[in-house]
Design a protein around this motif. Structure first.
Motif, PDB file in Angstrom:
ATOM      1  N   ARG A  77       0.916  -1.226   0.054  1.00  0.00           N
ATOM      2  CA  ARG A  77       0.125   0.008  -0.204  1.00  0.00           C
ATOM      3  C   ARG A  77       0.937   1.462   0.143  1.00  0.00           C
ATOM      4  O   ARG A  77       1.695   1.130   0.790  1.00  0.00           O
ATOM      5  CB  ARG A  77      -0.843   0.207   1.313  1.00  0.00           C
ATOM      6  N   VAL A  78       0.508   2.381  -0.838  1.00  0.00           N
ATOM      7  CA  VAL A  78       1.338   3.385  -0.824  1.00  0.00           C
ATOM      8  C   VAL A  78       0.394   4.823  -0.855  1.00  0.00           C
ATOM      9  O   VAL A  78      -0.676   4.599  -1.215  1.00  0.00           O
ATOM     10  CB  VAL A  78       2.251   3.641  -2.224  1.00  0.00           C
ATOM     11  N   GLY A 138      -4.004   0.908  -9.091  1.00  0.00           N
ATOM     12  CA  GLY A 138      -2.959  -0.011  -8.821  1.00  0.00           C
ATOM     13  C   GLY A 138      -3.471  -1.441  -8.121  1.00  0.00           C
ATOM     14  O   GLY A 138      -2.668  -2.409  -8.101  1.00  0.00           O
ATOM     15  N   ARG A 139      -4.783  -1.494  -8.096  1.00  0.00           N
ATOM     16  CA  ARG A 139      -5.141  -2.728  -7.673  1.00  0.00           C
ATOM     17  C   ARG A 139      -5.270  -3.735  -8.843  1.00  0.00           C
ATOM     18  O   ARG A 139      -5.409  -3.659  -9.887  1.00  0.00           O
ATOM     19  CB  ARG A 139      -6.711  -2.721  -7.048  1.00  0.00           C
ATOM     20  N   ILE A 141      -3.586   1.862  -3.628  1.00  0.00           N
ATOM     21  CA  ILE A 141      -3.112   3.515  -3.476  1.00  0.00           C
ATOM     22  C   ILE A 141      -3.997   3.923  -2.564  1.00  0.00           C
ATOM     23  O   ILE A 141      -5.227   4.149  -3.111  1.00  0.00           O
ATOM     24  CB  ILE A 141      -3.023   3.921  -5.022  1.00  0.00           C
ATOM     25  N   HIS A 142      -3.568   4.930  -1.643  1.00  0.00           N
ATOM     26  CA  HIS A 142      -4.322   5.674  -0.704  1.00  0.00           C
ATOM     27  C   HIS A 142      -3.805   7.193  -0.884  1.00  0.00           C
ATOM     28  O   HIS A 142      -3.040   7.485  -0.303  1.00  0.00           O
ATOM     29  CB  HIS A 142      -4.349   5.324   0.456  1.00  0.00           C
ATOM     30  N   ALA A 168      -0.873 -13.605  -3.780  1.00  0.00           N
ATOM     31  CA  ALA A 168       0.469 -13.547  -4.173  1.00  0.00           C
ATOM     32  C   ALA A 168       0.799 -12.260  -5.080  1.00  0.00           C
ATOM     33  O   ALA A 168       0.162 -12.302  -6.053  1.00  0.00           O
ATOM     34  CB  ALA A 168       1.035 -14.813  -4.423  1.00  0.00           C
ATOM     35  N   VAL A 169       1.662 -11.397  -4.751  1.00  0.00           N
ATOM     36  CA  VAL A 169       2.026 -10.092  -5.475  1.00  0.00           C
ATOM     37  C   VAL A 169       3.406 -11.020  -6.149  1.00  0.00           C
ATOM     38  O   VAL A 169       4.220 -11.033  -5.707  1.00  0.00           O
ATOM     39  CB  VAL A 169       2.278  -9.125  -4.731  1.00  0.00           C
TER      40      VAL A 169
END
Lengths: 327, 405
Positions: free
Chosen positions: B74-75, B98-99, B104-105, B403-404
Motif C-alpha cells: 500500500r502506498v 494499483g489494484r 493506492i491511498h 501472491a504479488v
C-alpha cells in the motif's frame, strides 16, 4: 560507495610531482603540489614576450565559458596562445545554453571535437567536475558557481610569494562577500595549505557557515581584522547584493568594510593590497588604495594570472604531449 | 476449495500481538483464527519472518516494481502529482489503478493546486478515495492559510500531512548550512528552518485540535518540540526516511546529486538525534520517501538537480539494519513501517490480528546483498546508498492473501 575517479588527489595520471588529471579545485592538492605549480609559473613570469617555447604547439585548447567573463577568459586565451596552442573560445551565454542534459551534451560535443585541454567556467557549483567526468582530456576550472576558482588562488599565492618572499606565516585578511565567493574559497584552501595565517572578514550576512572549520579566523570588524596584516585582499561585492538583500546600502558597506587609505595607514601600514577584480571603486576599495604604487599589487595579480595559467596548461598537458616522466 | 493458506513455521512478527514462532492461517484473503481446513494451501516459511506488509506513507511516484521488491503493498502518494490531487477525478483514478497488487491511498491536496492559498475540496476528495490531506513537498508559508487548513480538516477528522521547513529560510537553498555546504559552495539554509516550521504547525494543531502528521522530522530541535507536544497531548505524529537516520550531509561530498534531498541531509548531531527519536518512540512512521528521478534530473550540477531519492526497494533492508544495530526491535520496526501508517490513513491493516486483510511479507532477514543504483528495481535507481552492503530480502509478498508477483 565507489570512489569518483576525478577526485583531486586520486592517482590517475600526470607525473609524480603532480598526479592529477584535472585541476577542478585547490581542495585535494597537497601543499607541495601547490608549490610545484607556483614554481612552474615562475618560469613564465619573466619569459620574454614572443620568445617562450611553444610547448603547446599543435594542441587545441577550448575555453568553454558558460558564464560571462572578460578578464579570466582573456587571461586563459593569452596563456594558451603564448604557449602556441590553438585556442578556441566558446561563449555559451546563460540564455542560450540551458541547464541540464545540455551541459552533458555540450561536454560530449567538446570531447568529440578532440580538444587537448578544456577550460571551463560555469555558474553552478560542481558543474566543472561533472564535465570533467565526461571528457577524455584535462579540464581546468576557471570558476564554478561559488565553489572554486583555483587559478585565481594560485596567482594570488604567487603574487604574495614574490612580493613578500613567502606565504607561510604571513597574515592575510580576506574581506568582502565571502558567502558567494569562489575566489575566497580557493584562496582560503590554498593559503592555509601554504601555512599562511588567514583572517576572513565580512558582515555575518555574507559569512559562509562553519568557515572557522577551514582553519581561518572570522571577523566582522574590519579594523580589528586588519591589525598587523601583511596582505589585505578585498573581494568584489556585486551590486545586486548591496541594495538591502545582504547589506543595507553601498555607503553603509563602504563605511564598515571599504578599504580607504586612512584605514590602511592606521591598521596595516605595511600591508600589500590585492583584489581579484573587477573592482567597485569607492565601494569595497578606494581609488587611492587601488592605484597606490607601492601598496597595490592589483595589476601585478593580472600579470601573474597569465603566468599561472600557462603553468597549469603546460603541466596538465604533459602526459598528452608525452613529456618524459609524465606518461 | 476454501481459499485457505497456511503459512507454516514462520517467525510471526505482529506489532500488536508480539512475536511468536508458529503458523498463520489466511482464509478468503483475511487473517483467520481457528482450525486449518484440510485443503489449505501450505507455504513452508522455514522460520523466516512473516510480518505485515509495508504501508508506505508519502511517496512521490507510483512504482510497482520498486514496491514489489521492497515488500510494499500500500502506498499513499503525495498530493503534488501531475495533475495535482486536488479534484476527485484525479484522486479516484489514482485510488483504483494499483489494484489488485498495490493499493493506492491518495493524500489529497490541502490547498487548491498545492499553491498554499485557497482551501482544496477535502471532503469531496475524501469521498473519492483520499485518506489524508497534505501540503506535499512544500510548506504552507501563510500561517492564516495553514490555520484554516487545520481547522477545516479537524471537522473532517482527517490527518493533515505537513512538510515542515520555513520557506523564508530555505528559499533557494539546496543543503543544510555547515562545513560541507560551504566547502562545496552550495546555497544552504540553517537547520533551524525545520524547527521554526514545526513550532508553528504544532501550535496551530494544538489550537485547532487537528491531527497533524509531520512527514519528515530530521533535526534535534524539532524532535524536542514534537516530544514535548506529544507529552502535552497534541495530536501529532511524525515520520522519517532511512536517509536521515543513516546519512549526514557529508554524503553530498563530490556533488553527489543522489544525496540531494528535501529536507536536506543534516549534520551528524542531528542524525544521532534522529536515531534517539526513533528509539524513544518520538518518531511514529518510517517511510521510503520514494521519489525516483532519472539521469536527466540527477546528472546535473548539484543545485540544478531535482531533489529526491528512490527508496522503496531499500526501505526494508535498511530498516532491518536498524534492528541489527539495536535501535529498534523487530516488532517496532513493523509498527513504524505498517501499523502506524495504516492507522494514520484510517486503514484496517498493518497488523496480523484476526480479521485483518492478509497483507503479508515474508522476509529472508539475513540474505546479504549490495545496493546497486544501476540495478535497483523500479523507475530509477537514484539511491544515496549506492554500494552499501545490506541484509534482508523479500522472499514473498501477499496482498489480501493473493501472491504479488
Amino acid at each position: 560507495m565507489p570512489p569518483s575517479d576525478h577526485r583531486p588527489g586520486t592517482l590517475i595520471e600526470g607525473g609524480a610531482v603532480f598526479p592529477h588529471r584535472h585541476l577542478t579545485g585547490i581542495e585535494g592538492l597537497e601543499p607541495h603540489e601547490i608549490t610545484f605549480l607556483l614554481d612552474e609559473a615562475e618560469r613564465w613570469v619573466d619569459a620574454a614576450p614572443g620568445g617562450p617555447e611553444k610547448r603547446l604547439a599543435g594542441l587545441t585548447q577550448i575555453n568553454a565559458f558558460f558564464e560571462n567573463s572578460t578578464r579570466t577568459l582573456l587571461s586563459f586565451e593569452i596563456a594558451g596562445k603564448r604557449l602556441g596552442a590553438d585556442v578556441v573560445n566558446m561563449h555559451a551565454a546563460q540564455s542560450s545554453v540551458k541547464k541540464g542534459e545540455t551541459l552533458i551534451d555540450t561536454a560530449m560535443t567538446l570531447n568529440a571535437m578532440r580538444a587537448d585541454v578544456i577550460v571551463i567556467r560555469h555558474m553552478s557549483s560542481g558543474a566543472v567536475r561533472l564535465i570533467a567526468d565526461k571528457v577524455d582530456c584535462p579540464v581546468l576550472n576557471a570558476g564554478d558557481g561559488r565553489h572554486e576558482h583555483p587559478t585565481q588562488a594560485l596567482l594570488d599565492a604567487l603574487t604574495i610569494r614574490r612580493r613578500l618572499g613567502g606565504v607561510a606565516n604571513r597574515r592575510v585578511v580576506i574581506c568582502g562577500d565571502l558567502l558567494h565567493s569562489r575566489v575566497a574559497r580557493s584562496n582560503i584552501l590554498a593559503l592555509t595549505a601554504l601555512a599562511a595565517e588567514v583572517r576572513v572578514c565580512a558582515p555575518s550576512t555574507l559569512m559562509p557557515p562553519a568557515i572557522e572549520r577551514f582553519g581561518v579566523t572570522p571577523f566582522t570588524d574590519f579594523d580589528a581584522a586588519m591589525e598587523g596584516a601583511d596582505v589585505v585582499m578585498m573581494l568584489r561585492l556585486q551590486t545586486e547584493r548591496m541594495a538591502g538583500g545582504y547589506v543595507p546600502s553601498v555607503r553603509e558597506y563602504h563605511l564598515r568594510y571599504g578599504l580607504t587609505l586612512d584605514r590602511l595607514e592606521r591598521r596595516a601600514p605595511g600591508a600589500l593590497v590585492m583584489h581579484p577584480g573587477p573592482m567597485n571603486r569607492g565601494v569595497e576599495i578606494d581609488s587611492a588604495v587601488a592605484d597606490h604604487v607601492e601598496r597595490s599589487a592589483i595589476t601585478e595579480q593580472v600579470a601573474m594570472g597569465v603566468a599561472v595559467r600557462m603553468a597549469c596548461l603546460d603541466v596538465l598537458t604533459r602526459r598528452r604531449r608525452g613529456v618524459e616522466g609524465w606518461a | 476449495m476454501s481459499g485457505a493458506i497456511l503459512f507454516r513455521d514462520a517467525r510471526i512478527v505482529c506489532p500488536a500481538a508480539g512475536e511468536r514462532r508458529g503458523d498463520l492461517l489466511v482464509v478468503d484473503g483475511a487473517i483467520a483464527p481457528g482450525e486449518t481446513p484440510a485443503d489449505a494451501h501450505v507455504i513452508d516459511c522455514r522460520g523466516r519472518i512473516l510480518a505485515p506488509a509495508i504501508v508506505d506513507l508519502g511517496v512521490g511516484a507510483i512504482d510497482r516494481a520498486a514496491c514489489r521488491a521492497g515488500g510494499i503493498v500500500r502506498v499513499a502518494p503525495l498530493p503534488d502529482q501531475s495533475p495535482p490531487l486536488d479534484e476527485p477525478g484525479a484522486v479516484q483514478r489514482l485510488a483504483l489503478i494499483g489494484r489488485p497488487d498495490l493499493w493506492i491511498h491518495p493524500i489529497a491536496a490541502a490547498t487548491r493546486g498545492n499553491a498554499g492559498a485557497d482551501l482544496a475540496e477535502m471532503a469531496v476528495c475524501l469521498s473519492a478515495g483520499a485518506r489524508a490531506v497534505g501540503t506535499g513537498r512544500h510548506w504552507i508559508a501563510d500561517s492564516g492559510v495553514m490555520h484554516r487548513v487545520l481547522s477545516y480538516a479537524r471537522d473532517l477528522d482527517v490527518v493533515v500531512m505537513s512538510h515542515a521547513e520555513d520557506a523564508g529560510l530555505t528559499g533557494g537553498a539546496v543543503a543544510t548550512a555547515g562545513e560541507t555546504a560551504t566547502r562545496l559552495g552550495l546555497p544552504a539554509a540553517p537547520a533551524l528552518a525545520e524547527a521554526l516550521a514545526v513550532t508553528r504547525d504544532l501550535m496551530l494543531a494544538e489550537e485547532t485540535g487537528a491531527r497533524l502528521h509531520l512527514r519528515q522530522v530530521t533535526t534535534a530541535a524539532a524532535f524536542a518540540l514534537v516530544r514535548a507536544a506529544k507529552a502535552r497531548g497534541v495530536r501529532v505524529t511524525c515520520g522519517i526516511t532511512p536517509a536521515h537516520l543513516l546519512l549526514s550531509d557529508i554524503a553530498m561530498s563530490d556533488f553527489r546529486t543522489f544525496a540531494h534531498l528535501s529536507p536536506p541531509l543534516r549534520d551528524e548531531g542531528d542524525r544521532r538525534a534522529a536515531l534517539a527519536a526513533l528509539a524513544d518512540g518520538t518518531i511514529d512512521v518510517l517511510c521510503s520517501g520514494h521519489d525516483p528521478r532519472g539521469p536527466e534530473e540527477k546528472r546535473l550540477p548539484f543545485a540544478d538537480s531535482s531533489v529526491g531519492a528512490a527508496g522503496a526497494a531499500t526501505l526494508l533492508a535498511l530498516g532491518l539494519g536498524l534492528v541489527r544495530d539495536g535501535i529498534v526491535t523487530l516488532e517496532r520496526l513493523f509498527a513504524l513501517l505498517a501499523t502506524a501508517p495504516a492507522r494514520l490513513l484510517g486503514l484496517e491493516a498493518g497488523t496480523l490480528a484476526a480479521g485483518m486483510p492478509a497483507d503479508l511479507v515474508l522476509v529472508d532477514a539475513d540474505a546479504p546483498w549490495r545496493i546497486d543504483a544501476d540495478a535497483l528495481p523500479g523507475i530509477a535507481g537514484n539511491t544515496p546508498f549506492d554500494g552499501l552492503p545490506v541484509q534482508g530480502r523479500v522472499a514473498g509478498l501477499w496482498k489480501a492473501g493473493r501472491a504479488v508477483g
